[in-house]
Design a protein around this motif. Sequence first.
Motif, PDB file in Angstrom:
ATOM      1  N   MET A 143       0.847  -1.200   0.000  1.00 34.76           N
ATOM      2  CA  MET A 143       0.000   0.000   0.000  1.00 34.76           C
ATOM      3  C   MET A 143       0.882   1.250   0.000  1.00 34.76           C
ATOM      4  SD  MET A 143      -3.219   1.217   2.334  1.00 34.76           S
ATOM      5  CE  MET A 143      -4.205  -0.056   1.652  1.00 34.76           C
ATOM      6  N   GLU A 144       0.574   2.167  -0.913  1.00 37.11           N
ATOM      7  CA  GLU A 144       1.336   3.425  -0.982  1.00 37.11           C
ATOM      8  C   GLU A 144       0.707   4.447  -0.038  1.00 37.11           C
ATOM      9  OE1 GLU A 144       3.632   6.380  -3.728  1.00 37.11           O
ATOM     10  OE2 GLU A 144       2.929   4.485  -4.565  1.00 37.11           O
ATOM     11  N   LYS A 145       1.569   5.203   0.661  1.00 38.99           N
ATOM     12  CA  LYS A 145       1.048   6.238   1.578  1.00 38.99           C
ATOM     13  C   LYS A 145       1.656   7.583   1.205  1.00 38.99           C
ATOM     14  CE  LYS A 145       2.382   6.901   5.984  1.00 38.99           C
ATOM     15  NZ  LYS A 145       2.540   6.651   7.424  1.00 38.99           N
TER      16      LYS A 145
ATOM     17  N   THR B 194       1.509  11.554   2.531  1.00 42.77           N
ATOM     18  CA  THR B 194       1.013  12.356   3.658  1.00 42.77           C
ATOM     19  C   THR B 194       0.929  13.818   3.256  1.00 42.77           C
ATOM     20  OG1 THR B 194       1.994  10.779   5.181  1.00 42.77           O
ATOM     21  CG2 THR B 194       1.407  12.924   6.099  1.00 42.77           C
TER      22      THR B 194
ATOM     23  N   ASP C  79      -3.187  11.189   5.828  1.00 39.80           N
ATOM     24  CA  ASP C  79      -2.610  10.233   4.881  1.00 39.80           C
ATOM     25  C   ASP C  79      -3.568   9.979   3.726  1.00 39.80           C
ATOM     26  OD1 ASP C  79      -0.344   9.888   6.444  1.00 39.80           O
ATOM     27  OD2 ASP C  79      -1.215   8.189   7.551  1.00 39.80           O
TER      28      ASP C  79
ATOM     29  N   LEU D 215      -4.018   6.799   1.369  1.00 42.62           N
ATOM     30  CA  LEU D 215      -3.591   5.408   1.202  1.00 42.62           C
ATOM     31  C   LEU D 215      -4.091   4.913  -0.148  1.00 42.62           C
ATOM     32  CD1 LEU D 215      -4.483   4.080   4.791  1.00 42.62           C
ATOM     33  CD2 LEU D 215      -2.297   4.993   3.973  1.00 42.62           C
TER      34      LEU D 215
ATOM     35  N   ASP E 222      -4.028   1.676  -2.999  1.00 41.09           N
ATOM     36  CA  ASP E 222      -3.708   0.277  -3.259  1.00 41.09           C
ATOM     37  C   ASP E 222      -4.747  -0.266  -4.225  1.00 41.09           C
ATOM     38  OD1 ASP E 222      -2.320  -2.051  -3.099  1.00 41.09           O
ATOM     39  OD2 ASP E 222      -2.595  -2.340  -0.953  1.00 41.09           O
TER      40      ASP E 222
ATOM     41  N   ALA F  10      -7.583   0.108   8.562  1.00 34.70           N
ATOM     42  CA  ALA F  10      -6.892   1.404   8.376  1.00 34.70           C
ATOM     43  C   ALA F  10      -7.482   2.461   9.305  1.00 34.70           C
ATOM     44  CB  ALA F  10      -7.003   1.847   6.921  1.00 34.70           C
TER      45      ALA F  10
ATOM     46  N   ARG G  73      -6.083   4.444  13.142  1.00 31.27           N
ATOM     47  CA  ARG G  73      -5.968   5.919  13.213  1.00 31.27           C
ATOM     48  C   ARG G  73      -6.986   6.611  14.100  1.00 31.27           C
ATOM     49  NH1 ARG G  73      -4.123   4.133   8.569  1.00 31.27           N
ATOM     50  NH2 ARG G  73      -2.304   5.191   7.688  1.00 31.27           N
TER      51      ARG G  73
ATOM     52  N   LEU H  82      -8.517  11.465   6.275  1.00 28.72           N
ATOM     53  CA  LEU H  82      -7.891  10.320   5.591  1.00 28.72           C
ATOM     54  C   LEU H  82      -8.503  10.222   4.195  1.00 28.72           C
ATOM     55  CD1 LEU H  82      -6.122   7.625   5.900  1.00 28.72           C
ATOM     56  CD2 LEU H  82      -8.275   6.486   6.405  1.00 28.72           C
TER      57      LEU H  82
ATOM     58  N   TYR I 293      -8.780   7.196   1.348  1.00 29.50           N
ATOM     59  CA  TYR I 293      -8.535   5.764   1.205  1.00 29.50           C
ATOM     60  C   TYR I 293      -8.964   5.355  -0.199  1.00 29.50           C
ATOM     61  CZ  TYR I 293      -8.230   0.858   2.609  1.00 29.50           C
ATOM     62  OH  TYR I 293      -7.872  -0.470   2.722  1.00 29.50           O
TER      63      TYR I 293
END
Length: 348
Positions: free
Chosen positions: A1-3, A5, A13, A15, A17, A27, A31, A162, A164
């Motif tokens: 998974m790429e993050k 920020t 973040d 995220l 994927d 996830a 958090r 976030l 996602y």
Amino acid sequence: MEKITVHASGTYDILIDNGSLSGIGQALQERFKPCTIAILSDDKVFPLYGKTVTDALTAAGFKTVSHVIENGEQSKTLDNVTAFIDCMVRSLVTRTDMVLALGGGVVGDMAGFAAAIYLRGIPYIQVPTTLLAAVDSSVGGKTAVDISAGKNLVGAFHQPALVYLDTDTLNTLDPAVLRDGFAEVIKYGIILDSRLFDIVAVPDSFDLTKVIARCIEIKRDVVEQDEFDKGMRGLLNFGHTFGHAIEKLSAFTITHGSAVACGMVIAAKVARVCGFTDYTDIITKVVKDYGFDTRCPYSADELYSVILSDKKRSGADITLVLPKEIGACTLERMPAGQVLELMKKAGL
Ligand code: GLY
């Protein structure tokens, strides 16, 4: 998974994927404290992904409540925001709870705006399911609804807590909706990254997840430098001043992506008459290769009448985003009347 920020007025973040939607519960658990999550979605997206998301959140200890609107721009109204807020009131959603946008730009903008104003602001999460929302509207905290006077005229800056993104959700997109997102992807290449432009110049020849991540990095960099849109964030409007005018003149029968694609070609023509290097042919070829029609159906006078009412106008001036090079655009502020002259000189 790429993050990735983002450090703006809030730090959050993004995220990214593929095939990760059912991991959203975990996830969030990592958090946020257990709370109620008010999901806003639409009647195209919720039947596809609503159960996966609600099951994952429930399993992770979150309570969920869902509100589903009709798919499409016509739903992005204050009335629908009020209805969603009423749903949150009935479900006893408090400041320690959260909103979650499951859908494309309409849902994301509305959910973000509802979260910005409900109880003077509660956190929200973006789960974009269109390419346009993934690379643009879910990142950067612009939230809004449309009113009869125009699109996005009521809104607030409110950064998500976030983002996602499961890129597999893009697989169910209507091809025309997916193509619309590519206008924004091409835009990122032209404004700030010639390498990205070269990569996306040939449709279907690249890893889409990697390209999306690069677009988000570019947007992150812009938002971190100019969160409140006072300067260089304006670069993200490349193709949009003309594009918005085309959309509006067509009564929104021309989609946002198609209008922006055509708007980028017009901007290239205007750059040429301003004395910059001529990139019209290069930009026209790439957008055509994605299937966009680059012929503008409106005259310079028609476009100008709408551009004059653009919310991005500053007093009597208009700022155009013009390509100086591929990967380096410039913001050119000029009296509104000059835009009309330039469009006419450019042959519109
Ligand atoms: N969509 C343009 C911006 O976020 O500034």
